[in-house]
Design a protein around this motif. Structure first.
Motif, short mmCIF file in Angstrom:
data_model
loop_
_atom_site.label_atom_id
_atom_site.label_comp_id
_atom_site.label_asym_id
_atom_site.label_seq_id
_atom_site.Cartn_x
_atom_site.Cartn_y
_atom_site.Cartn_z
N TRP A 35 -68.46 -46.22 44.81
CA TRP A 35 -67.22 -46.52 45.52
C TRP A 35 -66.05 -46.66 44.55
O TRP A 35 -66.21 -47.21 43.45
CB TRP A 35 -67.37 -47.82 46.31
N ARG A 37 -61.54 -47.37 44.77
CA ARG A 37 -60.48 -47.83 45.67
C ARG A 37 -59.12 -47.53 45.07
O ARG A 37 -58.98 -47.39 43.85
CB ARG A 37 -60.62 -49.33 45.95
N VAL A 47 -65.14 -49.04 41.53
CA VAL A 47 -65.55 -50.31 42.11
C VAL A 47 -67.04 -50.58 41.84
O VAL A 47 -67.40 -51.62 41.30
CB VAL A 47 -65.29 -50.35 43.62
N TYR A 93 -60.61 -47.45 50.35
CA TYR A 93 -61.88 -47.33 49.64
C TYR A 93 -62.48 -45.95 49.89
O TYR A 93 -62.52 -45.47 51.04
CB TYR A 93 -62.85 -48.41 50.10
#
Length: 124
Positions: A35, A37, A47, A93
């Protein structure tokens, strides 16, 4: 592999959300996923990442101890459980995948695939 992220929303500080990223393709289990963002006016940042087997994870310092990345290869899905959310977690995200090592995601290199973003808004 194609990715689709969902699960964003609005939450008060201290609350929790779980993001999901569904992948298409029979080879999903061979990809490391993760992930990123992007907050308004800022660059996209790493992330969390998880290796293909789910046994190794990496986190940005800013989310360590609050976020948990996991995956279910049987469902072709990767998750991001976000706890103790802060206003500074507000961002779009994105999920991502690499056929290489999960450390590639940490470094932001060798990323083959991106999902569309899902907005998380944390109010104080």
């Amino acid at each position: 592999v194609q990715l689709q992220a969902f699960g964003g929303g609005s939450v008060q500080a201290g609350g929790s959300l779980r993001l999901s990223c569904a992948a298409s393709g029979r080879t999903f289990s061979s990809y490391a996923t993760g992930w990123f963002r992007q907050a308004p006016g800022k660059e996209r940042e790493f992330v969390a990442a998880i290796n293909w087997g789910g046994g190794t994870t990496y986190y940005a310092d800013s989310v360590k101890g609050r976020f948990i990345v996991s995956r279910d290869n049987g469902k072709n899905t990767v998750y991001l459980q976000m706890n103790s959310l802060k206003p500074e977690d507000t961002a779009v995200y994105y999920c991502a995948a690499t056929s290489g090592n999960a450390r590639n995601l940490v470094a932001g290199i060798g990323i083959c695939c991106w999902g569309q973003g899902t907005l998380v808004t944390v109010s104080s």
